[in-house]
Design a protein around this motif. Structure first.
Motif, PDB file in Angstrom:
ATOM      1  N   THR A 137       0.789  -1.225   0.000  1.00 38.13           N
ATOM      2  CA  THR A 137       0.000   0.000   0.000  1.00 38.13           C
ATOM      3  C   THR A 137       0.823   1.279   0.000  1.00 38.13           C
ATOM      4  N   LYS A 138       2.096   1.223   0.419  1.00 39.28           N
ATOM      5  CA  LYS A 138       2.978   2.395   0.331  1.00 39.28           C
ATOM      6  C   LYS A 138       4.423   1.929   0.352  1.00 39.28           C
ATOM      7  N   ASP A 139       5.335   2.802  -0.079  1.00 36.91           N
ATOM      8  CA  ASP A 139       6.748   2.444  -0.145  1.00 36.91           C
ATOM      9  C   ASP A 139       7.259   1.969   1.215  1.00 36.91           C
TER      10      ASP A 139
ATOM     11  N   LYS B  49       5.008   1.326  -3.698  1.00 35.27           N
ATOM     12  CA  LYS B  49       3.552   1.276  -3.581  1.00 35.27           C
ATOM     13  C   LYS B  49       2.963   0.635  -4.833  1.00 35.27           C
TER      14      LYS B  49
ATOM     15  N   GLU C  45      -5.698   7.413   0.268  1.00 32.13           N
ATOM     16  CA  GLU C  45      -4.813   6.416  -0.298  1.00 32.13           C
ATOM     17  C   GLU C  45      -5.578   5.152  -0.678  1.00 32.13           C
TER      18      GLU C  45
END
Length: 145
Positions: free
Chosen positions: A11-13, A66, A138
């Motif tokens: 979902t994110k770096d 991501k 997000e």
């Protein structure tokens, strides 16, 4: 027996955290589609907290950003900690033993490590609390499958 196998999108770096004795850790959330549609005809997803350590954490942070599709195997672990306000927090997460990079996406930020240096107690508290909620904006933009 305690074994878990997941396939989903990050979902994110991932950001590496330096632990004591030159160890590194990263926490990621994997979005996994459910196999059915809700009453509105939409596919829902589950968001699973996962922790990776050592070389596994380094490689994941280096090669995945991501939206990267990964396969992860590991075990479920539960733990508790107490916040400053004396409230108790219960955490259930997957501790990764193996990660397969199925479809990688570039990182938005090339900085692999968290910027701040914090005490061990802050480090544990942050790793346990900062990765549980997916911001609403997000989640709407997240390419799951």
């Amino acid at each position: 027996m305690n074994q878990v196998a997941l396939v989903g999108r990050i979902t994110k770096d991932p950001i590496l955290r330096k632990l004591s004795q030159d160890r590194v850790q990263t926490s990621i959330i994997i979005a996994i589609n459910r196999n059915y549609k809700n009453t509105k005809g939409e596919i829902e997803a589950d968001f699973i907290l996962c922790s990776l350590f050592g070389r596994l954490a380094e490689n994941t942070a280096k090669h995945c950003g991501k939206g990267s599709l990964i396969g992860l195997s590991g075990r479920i672990q539960s733990r508790t900690y107490e916040r400053e306000d004396q409230s108790r927090v219960f955490v259930t997460e997957v501790i990764g033993d193996e990660v397969r990079f199925l479809s990688t996406k570039s990182r938005l930020n090339n900085d692999l490590y968290a910027n701040s240096t914090v005490s061990k107690q802050q480090e544990v508290a942050e790793s346990e609390t900062n990765h549980f909620e997916l911001p609403v904006q997000e989640s709407k933009e997240l390419p799951i499958m």
